[in-house]
Design a protein around this motif. Structure first.
Motif, PDB file in Angstrom:
ATOM      1  N   THR A 335       0.858  -1.175   0.000  1.00 31.87           N
ATOM      2  CA  THR A 335       0.000   0.000   0.000  1.00 31.87           C
ATOM      3  C   THR A 335       0.902   1.236   0.000  1.00 31.87           C
ATOM      4  N   LEU A 336       0.315   2.380  -0.333  1.00 32.00           N
ATOM      5  CA  LEU A 336       1.089   3.619  -0.247  1.00 32.00           C
ATOM      6  C   LEU A 336       1.576   3.848   1.180  1.00 32.00           C
ATOM      7  N   GLY A 337       0.733   3.513   2.158  1.00 36.12           N
ATOM      8  CA  GLY A 337       1.124   3.702   3.556  1.00 36.12           C
ATOM      9  C   GLY A 337       2.304   2.821   3.950  1.00 36.12           C
ATOM     10  N   GLU A 338       2.299   1.572   3.447  1.00 36.69           N
ATOM     11  CA  GLU A 338       3.435   0.689   3.740  1.00 36.69           C
ATOM     12  C   GLU A 338       4.712   1.196   3.085  1.00 36.69           C
ATOM     13  N   LEU A 339       4.562   1.731   1.885  1.00 36.59           N
ATOM     14  CA  LEU A 339       5.727   2.303   1.203  1.00 36.59           C
ATOM     15  C   LEU A 339       6.273   3.490   2.001  1.00 36.59           C
ATOM     16  N   LEU A 340       5.360   4.359   2.427  1.00 35.83           N
ATOM     17  CA  LEU A 340       5.763   5.525   3.214  1.00 35.83           C
ATOM     18  C   LEU A 340       6.462   5.085   4.506  1.00 35.83           C
ATOM     19  N   GLU A 341       5.878   4.119   5.177  1.00 42.89           N
ATOM     20  CA  GLU A 341       6.431   3.626   6.440  1.00 42.89           C
ATOM     21  C   GLU A 341       7.805   2.983   6.220  1.00 42.89           C
ATOM     22  N   ALA A 342       7.932   2.214   5.153  1.00 37.61           N
ATOM     23  CA  ALA A 342       9.224   1.578   4.857  1.00 37.61           C
ATOM     24  C   ALA A 342      10.279   2.643   4.541  1.00 37.61           C
ATOM     25  N   GLU A 343       9.877   3.657   3.814  1.00 34.60           N
ATOM     26  CA  GLU A 343      10.824   4.740   3.474  1.00 34.60           C
ATOM     27  C   GLU A 343      11.268   5.468   4.742  1.00 34.60           C
ATOM     28  N   PHE A 344      10.323   5.667   5.636  1.00 32.39           N
ATOM     29  CA  PHE A 344      10.656   6.346   6.892  1.00 32.39           C
ATOM     30  C   PHE A 344      11.670   5.539   7.690  1.00 32.39           C
ATOM     31  N   GLU A 345      11.352   4.263   7.898  1.00 30.39           N
ATOM     32  CA  GLU A 345      12.263   3.432   8.692  1.00 30.39           C
ATOM     33  C   GLU A 345      13.614   3.280   8.007  1.00 30.39           C
ATOM     34  N   ALA A 346      13.583   3.192   6.692  1.00 31.64           N
ATOM     35  CA  ALA A 346      14.834   3.050   5.943  1.00 31.64           C
ATOM     36  C   ALA A 346      15.690   4.311   6.065  1.00 31.64           C
ATOM     37  N   THR A 347      15.044   5.478   6.002  1.00 28.21           N
ATOM     38  CA  THR A 347      15.799   6.735   6.078  1.00 28.21           C
ATOM     39  C   THR A 347      16.379   6.916   7.476  1.00 28.21           C
ATOM     40  N   GLU A 348      15.572   6.601   8.473  1.00 27.20           N
ATOM     41  CA  GLU A 348      16.045   6.690   9.859  1.00 27.20           C
ATOM     42  C   GLU A 348      17.252   5.765  10.065  1.00 27.20           C
ATOM     43  N   ALA A 349      17.132   4.542   9.583  1.00 28.13           N
ATOM     44  CA  ALA A 349      18.229   3.571   9.740  1.00 28.13           C
ATOM     45  C   ALA A 349      19.441   3.978   8.905  1.00 28.13           C
ATOM     46  N   ALA A 353      23.021   4.330  10.439  1.00 29.60           N
ATOM     47  CA  ALA A 353      24.125   3.511   9.919  1.00 29.60           C
ATOM     48  C   ALA A 353      25.323   4.377   9.541  1.00 29.60           C
ATOM     49  N   ALA A 354      25.052   5.628   9.185  1.00 30.85           N
ATOM     50  CA  ALA A 354      26.146   6.549   8.856  1.00 30.85           C
ATOM     51  C   ALA A 354      26.590   7.349  10.078  1.00 30.85           C
ATOM     52  N   GLY A 355      26.044   6.993  11.243  1.00 29.00           N
ATOM     53  CA  GLY A 355      26.442   7.676  12.480  1.00 29.00           C
ATOM     54  C   GLY A 355      25.918   9.090  12.582  1.00 29.00           C
ATOM     55  N   ARG A 356      24.791   9.362  11.934  1.00 33.48           N
ATOM     56  CA  ARG A 356      24.212  10.704  11.975  1.00 33.48           C
ATOM     57  C   ARG A 356      23.063  10.726  12.968  1.00 33.48           C
ATOM     58  N   PRO A 357      23.085  11.626  13.939  1.00 34.44           N
ATOM     59  CA  PRO A 357      22.088  11.598  15.012  1.00 34.44           C
ATOM     60  C   PRO A 357      20.686  11.943  14.520  1.00 34.44           C
ATOM     61  N   ASN A 358      19.721  11.258  15.057  1.00 32.37           N
ATOM     62  CA  ASN A 358      18.326  11.543  14.717  1.00 32.37           C
ATOM     63  C   ASN A 358      17.428  11.140  15.868  1.00 32.37           C
ATOM     64  N   VAL A 359      16.274  11.780  15.934  1.00 31.21           N
ATOM     65  CA  VAL A 359      15.298  11.545  16.993  1.00 31.21           C
ATOM     66  C   VAL A 359      13.958  11.254  16.336  1.00 31.21           C
TER      67      VAL A 359
ATOM     68  N   ALA B 405      17.175  -0.423   1.415  1.00 34.06           N
ATOM     69  CA  ALA B 405      16.453  -0.836   2.628  1.00 34.06           C
ATOM     70  C   ALA B 405      14.953  -0.839   2.377  1.00 34.06           C
ATOM     71  N   THR B 406      14.458   0.198   1.722  1.00 37.10           N
ATOM     72  CA  THR B 406      13.027   0.287   1.426  1.00 37.10           C
ATOM     73  C   THR B 406      12.585  -0.905   0.593  1.00 37.10           C
ATOM     74  N   ARG B 407      13.355  -1.177  -0.441  1.00 35.98           N
ATOM     75  CA  ARG B 407      13.011  -2.266  -1.336  1.00 35.98           C
ATOM     76  C   ARG B 407      12.994  -3.605  -0.592  1.00 35.98           C
ATOM     77  N   GLY B 408      14.004  -3.779   0.252  1.00 35.36           N
ATOM     78  CA  GLY B 408      14.070  -5.007   1.038  1.00 35.36           C
ATOM     79  C   GLY B 408      12.893  -5.136   1.996  1.00 35.36           C
ATOM     80  N   PHE B 415      18.160  -7.501   0.708  1.00 34.98           N
ATOM     81  CA  PHE B 415      19.087  -6.391   0.891  1.00 34.98           C
ATOM     82  C   PHE B 415      19.539  -6.362   2.344  1.00 34.98           C
ATOM     83  N   ALA B 416      20.857  -6.364   2.554  1.00 38.41           N
ATOM     84  CA  ALA B 416      21.401  -6.325   3.923  1.00 38.41           C
ATOM     85  C   ALA B 416      20.904  -5.089   4.657  1.00 38.41           C
ATOM     86  N   GLU B 417      20.705  -3.991   3.918  1.00 40.82           N
ATOM     87  CA  GLU B 417      20.289  -2.748   4.565  1.00 40.82           C
ATOM     88  C   GLU B 417      18.955  -2.932   5.298  1.00 40.82           C
TER      89      GLU B 417
END
Lengths: 431, 431
Positions: A335-349, A353-359, B405-408, B415-417
């Motif tokens: 669904t679009l919502g699942e895509l949005l949610e996956a993108e969010f979690e992926a961006t946060e991670a 993973a690059a050691g950049r702080p986020n809340v 990560a999103t795709r995975g 995807f390992a991500e």
């Protein structure tokens, strides 16, 4: 709101704060909380904003808007804190009233905005504490004139929100307009939960009680420890990260309806904390859109940023239809919502993973109750940060210079600042 | 565009650049210009973008949109560089076609945007170089389905802009859709002056030749010295100021119609220069609105900012009606345009008076010709800055992690991500 500061810890990110440093900081949070509570008890300037959930009277607001409750459109005339709180609330919630915010004086744009609504079915909401804000009063004069030119009686359709005295207050008296008070002791950017922010929501028929109730719940969570209070956890973490190099705070809602909230936050943060050469610079962004614009910089640019995500846990959804294209088949199962949610979690991670702080700031969903909590929570975060920085979060002395210069340039009196404008240093490069 | 860097000089501002340092920097600008010219001559990846004004064929674009030239609305489906150039152009210019940009996958918002246009009179403009961008293809599947559900033949109303091969290209072949090419060697954020940015402008009936002509005039000004080339003056000044502590670049147009331009600039700057721990952070703002939101911080916060103003010299105007209120009488002698202009000059002077660096970018007015010059000029500025920083301005490697990560997460492969997402560090504070 709930807050997760895990990705701002030094074990994950650089800059980051260690658990030990957080514990030490928590002692200062306890002291700051005492100061804030005293300010609230004495209804001191600024601190009084944190008392709005108990003091704002929704019935009074509803009575004031009653004459225009069936308006098809509402033109809110205000700027800065006199517009952003109201815009944040009505943009976050679904409503049928068309909302126009005149928060700029661009002539073409004002004209096109005025032409976009049926004046005879349109109400006016004019907001200025002093009653003399140049942009707001200029626009109000233009709007009033447009109503008269269209043969529509603006005095039947105008609500005024202003301070105790001043030209707007006088005008309301003269024409017997419904008048609401900008509460004493509440700077504009902290006034979303007062008539300043709630008139538009009332015209749109939103649940004012739920807005205030959400804020009250958030207020009840204020306590002497950041580990027990989401608002303080956020304020303390941003302060700590700024001190460790994250001078930028990128606010990224993962909900289109919260796009204006990011603007509101940017004013709250910038104008409250940006003084004495201190203060994080807020950057407003939007998920997922800005992953394709800003993420490269946030993940691989200078280590000078904290990224704040705001995301609802629940939202209505829409299926992505199946496709015959094999490469895209995975989308058709989602669904679009699942895509949005996956993108969010992926961006946060991806940032972690690059050691950049986020809340992560989580809401249950985007509704009146949760929105009231978010606005109150961020205001309390900001007040706490002001205590930790030892700045006065409630004034904005640096904007006076330009106000005086503007007034001088337009012949509204003698101001030394206006003379300085003519002395500009130039180094022009023309094509 | 014309550029005035006087307020970025060390004699005015801190951080600032001295005239001597500018002269030294100009030697490096000369060398960078040579590199850029070689890149353009050989049509190298990225540099090729600076050849678009001579290479883009407006007739081809008009032919492609001819079947939908009378559409009442256009839905552009794209994200990042596949949307922002097009949105910048149509938002800057006045047009009658209603423009919808689906550059996010928020389900409620997509639905409300779809419901806001009459599908039978609406055209679709889908843009993705790879033809596989998850957000764009998901939205395209949703839109196609909505057209079918409404009994409207989307194949009669869809224009595709994509690369040489891929699912979108195949789809265009299969349904015999008008297909335009994303030009080779041109990253999305540099593609505003190609079909990617110009299809929407063509549907709105804007003057494509004037857009390209303005860009060509700007291209002709590229030369070996920043003192003779506005684009290089801007790029070199931002680079120099960043090196001296201004890691933030606040872009403030004083025209509502250029609000989207600031977003386009933010992508251009962030994605091109934000790498190797380098790159200024762009902040998008709007005059005069943000004087009541951000100015306090810009004038009195940390000395980590360059403020860039963009302002047209000419605009249509609207008188402020007279008022009986003495305190506001000065407004009644003015126009909204004069107020806007006074606020702009006052804000610029207010920053200079506080020693805060700022640059003024001037346009004659906001029309196709000037806009073409602005877009091209900022692209050339950015390419120059990339040379000065010694970064590759034309890639964006840091966004791949989140895409994988999103795709995975959505089951589109191993995807390992995606596994890393589950390992999030948490420190939750709940109310």
């Amino acid at each position: 709101m709930d807050v997760d500061i895990g990705n701002a810890l030094a074990s994950v990110a650089s800059p980051g704060i260690s658990r030990e440093a957080l514990d030490r900081l928590d002692e200062r949070v306890g002291q700051a909380h005492e100061r804030i509570e005293t300010g609230r008890e004495n209804h001191e300037h600024g601190y009084a904003a944190l008392n709005l959930p108990e003091r704002t009277d929704p019935d009074e607001i509803r009575r004031a808007v009653d004459p225009v409750a069936d308006a098809e459109a509402l033109i809110t005339i205000g700027i800065g804190g006199s517009a952003l709180g109201a815009a944040t609330i009505v943009d976050a919630l679904e409503g049928d009233t068309e909302m126009v915010f005149l928060d700029n004086v661009d002539p073409e744009w004002v004209t096109s905005r005025l032409e976009s609504v049926p004046l005879a079915e349109t109400a006016i909401n004019v907001v200025s504490k002093s009653g003399t804000t140049a942009e707001t009063l200029a626009n109000f004069l233009v709007v009033r004139d447009a109503f008269e030119a269209a043969g529509v009686d603006w005095t039947e359709r105008t609500i005024v929100t202003t301070g105790e005295a001043g030209p707007l207050s006088d005008l309301a008296e003269r024409h017997d307009l419904p008048k609401l008070r900008v509460p004493d002791g509440v700077p504009g950017r902290f006034s979303a939960l007062s008539p300043v922010g709630m008139v538009a929501a009332a015209v749109a028929g939103h649940d004012l009680e739920a807005l205030l109730e959400g804020a009250r719940t958030e207020a009840e969570s204020l306590s002497g420890s950041l580990f027990e209070c989401p608002a303080y956890a956020y304020g303390a973490t941003t302060y700590a990260l700024d001190g460790r190099g994250a001078g930028i705070n990128a606010m990224i809602p993962y909900a289109e309806s919260l796009e204006t909230y990011a603007e509101w936050f940017a004013q709250l943060w910038a104008e409250s904390l940006g003084k004495d050469d201190l203060g994080q610079t807020p950057v407003r962004a939007l998920g997922v859109t800005d992953q394709h614009s800003q993420l490269q910089l946030y993940r691989a640019g200078p280590r000078d940023k904290l990224v704040t995500f705001v995301a609802p846990r629940e939202r209505s959804d829409r299926a992505i239809p199946d496709t015959e294209v094999e490469e895209l088949a995975y989308l058709g199962d989602s669904t679009l919502g699942e895509l949005l949610e996956a993108e969010f979690e992926a961006t946060e991670a991806s940032l972690a993973a690059a050691g950049r702080p986020n809340v992560r700031v989580e809401l249950e969903t985007v509704d009146e109750y949760e929105l009231g909590g978010l606005l109150y929570g961020m205001e309390a975060s900001c007040v706490l940060a002001g205590e930790l920085y030892s700045v006065n979060a409630f004034n904005q002395p640096a904007v006076e210079w330009a106000k005086n210069a503007t007034r001088g340039l337009l012949g509204g009196g003698e101001f030394a600042e206006a003379d300085a404008v003519a002395e500009k240093t130039t180094l022009r490069v023309e094509r």
